[in-house]
Design a protein around this motif. Structure first.
Motif, PDB file in Angstrom:
ATOM      1  N   VAL A  44       0.835  -1.204   0.000  1.00  0.00           N
ATOM      2  CA  VAL A  44       0.000   0.000   0.000  1.00  0.00           C
ATOM      3  C   VAL A  44       0.870   1.255   0.000  1.00  0.00           C
ATOM      4  N   ASN A  45       0.584   2.141  -0.934  1.00  0.00           N
ATOM      5  CA  ASN A  45       1.307   3.410  -0.972  1.00  0.00           C
ATOM      6  C   ASN A  45       0.718   4.348   0.082  1.00  0.00           C
ATOM      7  N   THR A  46       1.515   4.667   1.081  1.00  0.00           N
ATOM      8  CA  THR A  46       1.011   5.536   2.160  1.00  0.00           C
ATOM      9  C   THR A  46       1.777   6.861   2.197  1.00  0.00           C
ATOM     10  N   ILE A  49       0.249  10.165   3.715  1.00  0.00           N
ATOM     11  CA  ILE A  49      -0.965   9.823   4.475  1.00  0.00           C
ATOM     12  C   ILE A  49      -0.678   9.968   5.975  1.00  0.00           C
ATOM     13  N   GLU A  50      -1.565  10.661   6.662  1.00  0.00           N
ATOM     14  CA  GLU A  50      -1.411  10.823   8.114  1.00  0.00           C
ATOM     15  C   GLU A  50      -1.822   9.540   8.820  1.00  0.00           C
ATOM     16  N   PRO A  51      -1.052   9.101   9.814  1.00  0.00           N
ATOM     17  CA  PRO A  51      -1.500   7.939  10.589  1.00  0.00           C
ATOM     18  C   PRO A  51      -2.751   8.302  11.391  1.00  0.00           C
ATOM     19  N   MET A  52      -3.671   7.364  11.511  1.00  0.00           N
ATOM     20  CA  MET A  52      -4.897   7.645  12.251  1.00  0.00           C
ATOM     21  C   MET A  52      -4.610   7.742  13.750  1.00  0.00           C
ATOM     22  N   VAL A  55     -10.794   7.745  15.215  1.00  0.00           N
ATOM     23  CA  VAL A  55     -11.706   7.506  14.091  1.00  0.00           C
ATOM     24  C   VAL A  55     -12.622   8.691  13.834  1.00  0.00           C
ATOM     25  N   GLU A  56     -12.999   9.401  14.876  1.00  0.00           N
ATOM     26  CA  GLU A  56     -13.820  10.590  14.701  1.00  0.00           C
ATOM     27  C   GLU A  56     -12.956  11.806  15.019  1.00  0.00           C
ATOM     28  N   MET A  58     -12.251  14.568  16.822  1.00  0.00           N
ATOM     29  CA  MET A  58     -12.781  15.170  18.047  1.00  0.00           C
ATOM     30  C   MET A  58     -11.635  15.684  18.906  1.00  0.00           C
ATOM     31  N   LEU A  60     -10.117  16.372  22.579  1.00  0.00           N
ATOM     32  CA  LEU A  60     -10.317  15.799  23.912  1.00  0.00           C
ATOM     33  C   LEU A  60     -11.021  16.816  24.797  1.00  0.00           C
ATOM     34  N   ARG A  61     -12.000  16.329  25.520  1.00  0.00           N
ATOM     35  CA  ARG A  61     -12.745  17.218  26.411  1.00  0.00           C
ATOM     36  C   ARG A  61     -11.890  17.632  27.599  1.00  0.00           C
TER      37      ARG A  61
ATOM     38  N   LYS B 385       2.840   2.310   9.941  1.00  0.00           N
ATOM     39  CA  LYS B 385       2.318   1.892   8.635  1.00  0.00           C
ATOM     40  C   LYS B 385       0.854   1.465   8.756  1.00  0.00           C
ATOM     41  N   GLN B 387      -1.335   2.316  11.004  1.00  0.00           N
ATOM     42  CA  GLN B 387      -2.219   3.449  11.303  1.00  0.00           C
ATOM     43  C   GLN B 387      -2.457   4.313  10.059  1.00  0.00           C
ATOM     44  N   LYS B 388      -1.475   4.349   9.144  1.00  0.00           N
ATOM     45  CA  LYS B 388      -1.682   5.061   7.872  1.00  0.00           C
ATOM     46  C   LYS B 388      -2.675   4.294   7.002  1.00  0.00           C
ATOM     47  N   THR B 391      -6.127   4.977   8.096  1.00  0.00           N
ATOM     48  CA  THR B 391      -6.653   6.233   7.547  1.00  0.00           C
ATOM     49  C   THR B 391      -7.252   5.990   6.163  1.00  0.00           C
ATOM     50  N   LYS B 394     -10.635   4.093   6.360  1.00  0.00           N
ATOM     51  CA  LYS B 394     -11.728   4.995   6.736  1.00  0.00           C
ATOM     52  C   LYS B 394     -12.089   5.907   5.555  1.00  0.00           C
TER      53      LYS B 394
END
Lengths: 95, 496
Positions: A44-46, A49-52, A55-56, A58, A60-61, B385, B387-388, B391, B394
């Protein structure tokens, strides 16, 4: 990727799990198999791409800076294998 | 009188309100059924009949005064991953020994505040790591379904799916009206599919994770397993809440999911992802998928081919992210603060001995994989990798939500399998979650609903995947499938 016994032992030490010789041997094969399989991700070409991180999207409160809990020493130590006066008892660490 | 244990949650609720029977009678019927079934099925690891009858008595008093709360007097099972105040909670791991929490999980507390009755703690894979419920410290759960071979019942014991195998088996075998469950990579939906029950994993953040034993915190979500879509909708309405004690809990109102059920799917756009047609999928899973498409179309939905190009990378990415998070979460089991301690000559050896004795084989494997991928020199190549890639997974979904309202897929590639058929091969077991794991990686809601039976007479499930916080649409579409497919009660109570 072939994981050798030395690596299994190093990782087990980091994870604080004692492994027997027989376990170390079978783990070599199992871990190698799993790590080989996940290397599929290299296809996969990443680039760019920002690492997650969440998931939402948001923020932090924040909450008011005040004490909301406490004085429950007996509750916190209730399940400990060894306690003394609401302290956890561990083997001697410092001589 | 009809067998009270075979009622749906909704019918039991109506019966209690109409005072056709009492919560004590209903609860006692389940206690008797559990006594009979548990030696064969092993769904409950700790039945709590005294606790249940005390709750039922209190419910009957409120019903008599016409003060019934929404789930008043309804007996449920509670997965052993949920902390229960004063009642042993182990995540089915030896390392938690006889741990008795001094607090209740938020999801559990929500249910008891709504009047529900707890029948006991349900079996699961150790720390929810597994897809067959074979890794529990209390032994495996048996699926109440059995295969038919050449027209005759085959006595081979089948797995109930995992990790919520106690929940799925208990619901299918009428040992509770519905059950709590948790889902990190498919642990609600896959067991639901293998037992002919309905299971929903809500959007990440919809249910509080507070008081649930943590496995992989960025993926874990609680949800119900129930016998009908309506029952699952009722359960989720009362499990979900905003909880300041969980920093990832989302502060949006919980809809009345039951009210959405009859809205149908007219005009709804259903996506069919081409990447889910994988090698190794049974012909029956394919057939039921086609059937599901036809049912939704007949009910007025429109069908759209879509592409989710990174689907095949979800499972390998998951098997980096989930073990990494589990190795961090499980660091707390050190033999000092709770649970098992196996003494050593010093503190380090005490840790090592405790964790060697307390963790089972699959848990050790995942902690070691997680430790490896997070260790110096490997972090970028594996964890970063993955975690990318996450992304990108998703993003695949984000890009289709303009074109479709939900996505239809099979829940699992194959129906229920026998004990030991996959437990010797970690990778074969991991593939059980191939259709469910993408949903966790993207934080989306997903529901599994029974769609038919295989040629072996065992259940097959279909999965619907929705937009974030759009569980209501999933319930609507699942109801249409359920109305068309019918219900799938276990054919014979061979254990009774």
């Amino acid at each position: 990727m072939q994981i050798d016994e030395k690596t299994v032992r190093r990782v087990a030490r980091l994870a604080r799990i004692n492994v027997t010789a027989a376990e170390a041997k079978s783990l070599q094969g199992e871990l190698s198999g799993i790590l080989d399989w996940v290397k599929m991700l290299d296809e996969v070409n990443t680039d760019g791409i920002e690492p997650m991180t969440s998931v939402e999207a948001m923020a932090l409160r924040l909450r008011e800076d005040k004490v909301t809990d406490g004085s429950i020493g007996p509750d916190i130590t209730a399940n400990a294998p060894m306690t003394e006066d609401n302290f956890f008892v561990v083997p001697k660490v410092v001589e | 009188m009809t067998d009270l244990t075979s009622l749906t949650l909704a019918a039991a609720r109506d019966g209690l309100r109409a005072k056709k029977f009492s919560s004590t009678e209903l609860t006692q019927a389940f206690i008797t059924a559990i006594d009979k079934a548990n030696p064969a099925l092993n769904a409950y690891v700790l039945p709590t009949p005294g606790h249940a009858l005390a709750q039922a008595k209190a419910s009957d008093a409120l019903i008599a005064k016409n003060q019934a709360r929404p789930l008043e007097g309804l007996p449920l099972g509670n997965k052993d991953l949920f902390a229960t105040k004063g009642i042993r909670t182990t995540a089915c791991s030896n390392i938690l020994a006889e741990f008795k929490p001094t607090y209740e999980s938020t999801v559990g507390q929500n249910l008891w505040n709504a009047g529900a009755v707890m029948l006991g703690k349900l079996n699961n894979d150790e720390f929810a790591m597994g897809s067959s419920n074979e890794t529990s410290r209390f032994g495996p759960v048996t699926n109440p379904w059995r295969r038919k071979r050449n027209g005759a019942i085959d006595n081979t014991r089948l797995v109930p799916g995992g990790s919520s195998g106690g929940s799925s088996a208990a619901v299918a075998a009428n040992l509770c009206l519905a059950a709590t469950a948790t889902d990190t990579g498919g642990s609600i939906r896959q067991p639901a599919a293998l037992t002919g029950t309905v299971g929903i994993k809500p959007t990440y953040g919809r249910c509080s994770r507070w008081g649930i034993v943590a496995f992989a915190s960025s993926l874990d979500q609680a949800g119900p397993i129930a016998r009908t879509t309506r029952d699952a909708a009722i359960m989720l309405s009362h499990m979900a809440s905003f909880d300041p004690k969980d920093s990832t809990s989302v502060d949006t109102p919980v809809p009345d999911y039951e009210a959405a059920l009859q809205q149908g799917v007219k005009g709804l756009r259903i996506g069919i992802p081409r990447e889910y047609r994988v090698d190794g999928m049974s012909r029956e899973a394919q057939t039921s998928w086609d059937q599901g498409i036809a049912w939704l179309k007949a009910a007025g939905a429109t069908i759209h081919d879509i592409s989710l190009p990174h689907t095949k990378y979800a499972l390998p990415a998951y098997y980096i992210v989930a073990p990494a998070e589990c190795s961090s979460n499980l660091a707390r089991y050190d033999g000092v603060r709770y649970g098992l301690r196996v003494a050593g000559k010093d503190l380090t050896e005490t840790y090592e001995n405790t964790r060697a004795k307390g963790f089972g084989k699959e848990v050790k494997r995942r902690v070691l994989i997680g430790t490896y991928v997070l260790s110096a020199g490997y972090y970028d190549a594996y964890y970063l990798k993955a975690q990318k890639v996450r992304t990108l997974i998703k993003r695949d979904f984000d890009l289709v939500w303009d074109k479709v309202d939900c996505v239809l897929t099979p829940t699992t590639p194959n129906p229920a399998f026998g004990f030991g058929e996959k437990s010797g091969d970690p990778l074969a077991m991991y593939l059980e979650d191939i259709f469910t794991v993408t949903v966790n990686m993207a934080g989306l809601p997903g529901i599994s609903v029974p769609a038919g039976l295989s040629s072996e007479g065992t259940p097959i499930g279909l999965q619907l995947i929705g937009k974030p916080f759009d569980e209501a649409t999933l319930f609507r579409a699942a109801q249409v499938i359920e109305d068309a497919a019918g219900h799938f009660p276990v054919p014979t109570k061979w254990w009774a």
